[in-house]
Every structure is written in structure tokens, then in C-alpha cells.
Design an enzyme around this catalytic site. Structure first.
Site: not given
Ligand code: G1P
Ligand code: ZN
Length: 543
Positions: A19, A23, A114-115, A277, A279, A281-282, A363, A365, A376, A496
Site C-alpha cells: 500500500t 516495507r 510509517s507508524h 506518526d 513519518d 503524514d498521519r 482516510e 487511518s 497526507k 481490518r
Molecule cells: C494502511 C491504511 C491506509 C494507508 C496506509 C499507508 O494501509 O489502512 O489507509 O493509506 O496504511 O499509510 P493498509 O495496511 O490498510 O493496507
Molecule cells: Zn505514516
């Protein structure tokens, strides 16, 4: 460029970006040539980078510095002309997006997972963004993956850059300009929001706590909230970025940002609480003893953006990812502007932003942003809230409650079942997928199924198709649930379950969230045997 070394390598089979970039566990990235293979695959797939200019930086997690040097050496050997590098290898995801756009670069690398937890036993990640500042789309990431499966060598130069030294250095023929990672981004924020009004708000006794969760936003928060907005630095929590994020899990949600929630629900709670978070973006936003769900936050921002200087002429349209609550759609309807429903992942907003069809998107999230960049942007959303509060002179809670009075409330929650067996998670999805055709009309725990489907998306700009982006069950009452598998996890599978029920403007907006969504959770479980199949009696995280 003449002296580069062509190093033999053997391919890996698992370098498919998910996504949000590639990673993996740190130990995966530490395998011989793993990082080198992927980076070379990017350069080999994108010839426009040869002779071009790129941005480079990351969230400071373990491996960040090592990866920065490797990428610089490979970029140099591949003939990149110039790199803009965040000082000490630091750049938040939104700042990277902005720099690519501002300096007309051909793309950029953000090093982040990310997180996800960091450190030697944590995760690492690498994302490639294209010249509009947004994440590379699937046609590019698929091509990179294809290349990585048959790579046989990579190009690398010798050399090292002192990443702490602001200014220009050379790595063979390539110019590396080390820049302040914060300044350009802070200027951008100051151009969009009324900093005078926010400064006055903060000076008037309005109290704010920001939790950087020991990740990348610490330095950004110090400059923006501290230097530029006059907030005393003791209001910034965990503002020193650490390679292991202090052992934490910098995902701003009620579970992982517990200390902020405890503060905001405590006796002496500040008026406003926010966190970002890994990086940057959240984000999340809280009022005193009050949490705003990210889906509501998107809707409230869309409804109030015109109160801020950067958006005073209104917004052209809004978009949300499919699982995000439909609160933003109602605002769009009210404003008589289009709303779009896209698959999960920021990359799907790119074309809509590029063509000016939307100004704001988000989103569930905890990601919201606008057309100012192509990612974001956590701090943008937090400043947006502060600017709205400064204009409306109301609390976070009052603004949210008034919003519900006008548009109704979407009770919304997400249940994550993390690190479950992949085959089990797939079995749950299959059970639901197979039952979809028979669901319409069924009565389940007081709800009647209106329709059910698997979400497919056709991009309105380039016609590209994304299939099977989540299973959706809609009910006559306006409620729905959605189920999908995460594309960002690094261990087993994450399932999810997104639950949403709706009460109109005159309905009861004071229900307990868990109660308002518990029947939906039960229905989802009955239809899929979720808990039994993945062998869990409750979700890992409820957000
Ligand atoms: C998750 C979030 C999604 C976001 C992504 C990257 O992806 O649900 O909204 O864009 O992280 O930060 P997922 O793990 O659900 O594929
Ligand atoms: Zn992030």
C-alpha cells in the site's frame, strides 16, 4: 561517473511494494544487496532520473543513515545530477512531497515504515515518489517489482556525504545539497494558515499538547509550534526523534498514543491535543476529554476549510478512501461539490488532485491532506484545526457536535486483527466473498442487508482499474461494514473490519461508540466466523 563499480547480485522474489512502498523487517533489509537491488530497480525502471534531480530523506529510524549513504552512492553511479538531502537524513513524508514539487525534482525517496515500530527488531521501508510529489502508482511499482525479480547487477560509487553539513558536497559527479528539513515546509504551512490568529489563540490561554511520539515530527513541531507560533516547548511531548522511536509504536490511535489520551482525559486536560506518526503524514486531534475520529475530522475540515486563508475561495471536491466513513460525502453534497470514493492508499488520490477535481481528501487511518502536496499531512491537518478554532472561537467538542447536528453522526470504528495466519485471514475473506450474492434481503440482528459487493475502482482520469479492494455489506439503516486485508503489515496478515452506523441530525449523538457498532461487529462475525477462524477472542487494536 566513469569510475562506478558494477556489482553482481542475485534477485529477491519479495520486493513488491505494498500500500505504501516496500516495507519489511530490518533483518530483511539487512540481507546482502537487498536494499541495493531495490534501489537499482528504481533507477533502472525510471530513466528520467538519469541526469535528474531527486529528494532524499527519512523518518530517522534504524537503518536510515546507512540507507541514505547507499542510495546516494547508487544514485551517483546511475548518473543522477543532484540530490536534495534533508539534514541528518531527516525528512517527513509531507516535507519530501513538498520539496519535490517546490524544486521541480524528478522524484524522491522517503525512508520510512510509517507508524510501524522501529529499531533493530522493527521495520524499515522505502517509498518512491514521482515528480508531482505523490507516491508512485501501481504501474511504476509493478515495473520496479518486475525488474527486481531478474536483477543481476547494480551500479555503485565509492564515497560518503556528511549529512550534518548544510550546503553542497560532491559524490563523484553528483551534487548533494544538504538542506534544513523543516524550513520550506514551515513556510508552506505559514502560507496556508493564519499564523497570527493561531498565535493569538495560543497566547490567550488556549492550551495545546502535541505528541511527536519520538518520531520525525519533533523538529517540525519545534519550529512550527515553538518558534513560529510561540508555544512553550514543554507542551511538545516526545519531540526528540530516536532510531527506535523510544520503543514505541508511533501510530496515533487510542492504543498506541495512550499517554496523550490519558493526558487529554485527565483532570488538567489541555484544550487541544494532537499527535503524529513515524513519518509525519498521519495525525489525530482531541479536545479536552473528546476524541475526533479521523473520518469526522476529514468531514469537519472539508466543511470549514474556507475559514482559512489557503482555502478561502472554497474547495472543488473531496475524496475519501472506501472504508472511510461517509461523513465527508454529506459535506460535499451540502457544498454541491463532487465527492469520490477511492481504494485504500494515498496513491489513488493522485489523479484527482492533479486534475483539480478535489481539494481535500482523507482516510479513516488518520490521514488527511489537500492539494498543497501529494501526500497526507499530519501537521497540516492539526494547523487546519487550530486555524478553524481560532476563527470560530469554539472548542473541538463544540465544533464536532455542531457538525453532527447539521449532518448527523457516523459512528465509526475499526477493528484490526494483527499478525494472524495468512491462510486464516484469507479464509475469512473467502467466506464473506462467497456469501455476497446471497446476502441482499437477509435480516441479521435487527439489520436488513441492502446490498453487498467487492469494491472495484475505475480511475476517472486514466481509466485504470483496481479490483477487489475490500468487501462491503450495506444495510437498509444506512449502516455498513467493510472487510479487507492490510497491504502494509510485515508479519502474517492483518485483517481490518470497518464498522459504521449512522444517526441523522435529530438522532442521539451520545451513544457509546462500542455500543453503537457492536451489532455490526456481531453480524460480521456471524457471517464470516472471523474470531473462530483466526483464533482470537478480540481485535488487537480498536481505533
Ligand atoms: C494502511 C491504511 C491506509 C494507508 C496506509 C499507508 O494501509 O489502512 O489507509 O493509506 O496504511 O499509510 P493498509 O495496511 O490498510 O493496507
Ligand atoms: Zn505514516
Amino acid at each position: 561517473m566513469g569510475s562506478f563499480k558494477q556489482t553482481q547480485t542475485t534477485p529477491y522474489t519479495d520486493q513488491k511494494p505494498g500500500t505504501s512502498g516496500l516495507r519489511k523487517r530490518v533483518s530483511v533489509f539487512q540481507q546482502e544487496n537487498y536494499l541495493e537491488n531495490f534501489v537499482q530497480s528504481v533507477f533502472s525502471t525510471l530513466p528520467q532520473l538519469i541526469g535528474g534531480k531527486i529528494v532524499l530523506g527519512g523518518d530517522g529510524r534504524y537503518l536510515n543513515n546507512h540507507a541514505i549513504q547507499i542510495i546516494l552512492r547508487i544514485a551517483s553511479a546511475n548518473g543522477v545530477a543532484e540530490v536534495l538531502l534533508g539534514q541528518d537524513g531527516i525528512l517527513s513524508t509531507p516535507a519530501c512531497s513538498h520539496l519535490i514539487r517546490k524544486h521541480g525534482c524528478n522524484g524522491g525517496f522517503v525512508l520510512s515504515a510509517s507508524h510501524n515500530p522501529a529499531g533493530e527488531n522493527g521495520d524499515f521501508g522505502i517509498k518512491f515518489n514521482v515528480e508531482n510529489g505523490g507516491p508512485a502508482g501501481t504501474s511504476i511499482t509493478d515495473a520496479i517489482f518486475e525488474f527486481s525479480k531478474s536483477i543481476s547487477s547494480y551500479k555503485i560509487n565509492e564515497g560518503q556525504i556528511d549529512t550534518s553539513l548544510i550546503g553542497t558536497q560532491k559524490l563523484e559527479g553528483m551534487t548533494v545539497t544538504v538542506i534544513d528539513p523543516v524550513a520550506d515546509f514551515a513556510d508552506l504551512m505559514e502560507s496556508l494558515f493564519d499564523f497570527n490568529a493561531i498565535r493569538s489563540l495560543l497566547a490567550s490561554g488556549f492550551t495545546l499538547a502535541f505528541d511527536a511520539m519520538h518520531a520525525v515530527t519533533g523538529p517540525y513541531a519545534k519550529t512550527i509550534f515553538g518558534t513560529r507560533l510561540g508555544l512553550p516547548l514543554e507542551n511538545l511531548l516526545n519531540a526528540v526523534p530516536l532510531p527506535d522511536f523510544g520503543g514505541g509504536h508511533p501510530d496515533p490511535n487510542p492504543v498506541y498514543a495512550k499517554s496523550l489520551f490519558d493526558l487529554m482525559y485527565g483532570l488538567q486536560s489541555p484544550d487541544f491535543g494532537a499527535a503524529s506518526d513515524g513519518d509525519g503524514d498521519r495525525y489525530i486531534v482531541l479536545g479536552s476529554k473528546f476524541y475526533v475520529s479521523p473520518s469526522d475530522s476529514l468531514a469537519i475540515i472539508a466543511a470549514n476549510a474556507h475559514l482559512t486563508p489557503g482555502y478561502k475561495d472554497g474547495i472543488t471536491g473531496v475524496a475519501r478512501s472506501m472504508p472511510t466513513s461517509r461523513a465527508a460525502d454529506m459535506v460535499a453534497e451540502h457544498l454541491k461539490i463532487p465527492s469520490f470514493e477511492t481504494p485504500t492508499g494515498w496513491k489513488y488520490f493522485g489523479n484527482l488532485l492533479e486534475t483539480g477535481q478535489i481539494t481535500i481528501c482523507g482516510e479513516e487511518s488518520a490521514g488527511t491532506s489537500s492539494d498543497h502536496i501529494r501526500e497526507k499531512d499530519g501537521l497540516w491537518a492539526i494547523l487546519m484545526w487550530l486555524n478553524i478554532i481560532a476563527v470560530r472561537k469554539q472548542s473541538v467538542e463544540d465544533i464536532t457536535r455542531q457538525h453532527w447536528k447539521q449532518f448527523g453522526r457516523h459512528y465509526y470504528t475499526r477493528h484490526d486483527y494483527e499478525a494472524v495466519k495468512k491462510s486464516k485471514a484469507e479464509a475469512v475473506m473467502n467466506t464473506l466473498r462467497e456469501s455476497l450474492p446471497d446476502l441482499t434481503g437477509q435480516q441479521l440482528l435487527g439489520e436488513t442487508v441492502k446490498n453487498a459487493d467487492s469494491f472495484n475502482y475505475i480511475d476517472p482520469v486514466d481509466g485504470s482499474v483496481a479490483k477487489n479492494q475490500g468487501l462491503r455489506v450495506f444495510f437498509e439503516s444506512g449502516a455498513r461494514f467493510v472487510m479487507r486485508l492490510s497491504g502494509t503489515g510485515t508479519e502474517g496478515a492483518t485483517l481490518r473490519l470497518y464498522l459504521e452506523s449512522y444517526v441523522g441530525p435529530d438522532g442521539n449523538h451520545n451513544l457509546d461508540l462500542a455500543q453503537a457498532t457492536s451489532a455490526l461487529a456481531q453480524i460480521a462475525d456471524e457471517l464470516t466466523h472471523l474470531k473462530k477462524t483466526v483464533n482470537r477472542d478480540r481485535p488487537t487494536v480498536i481505533s
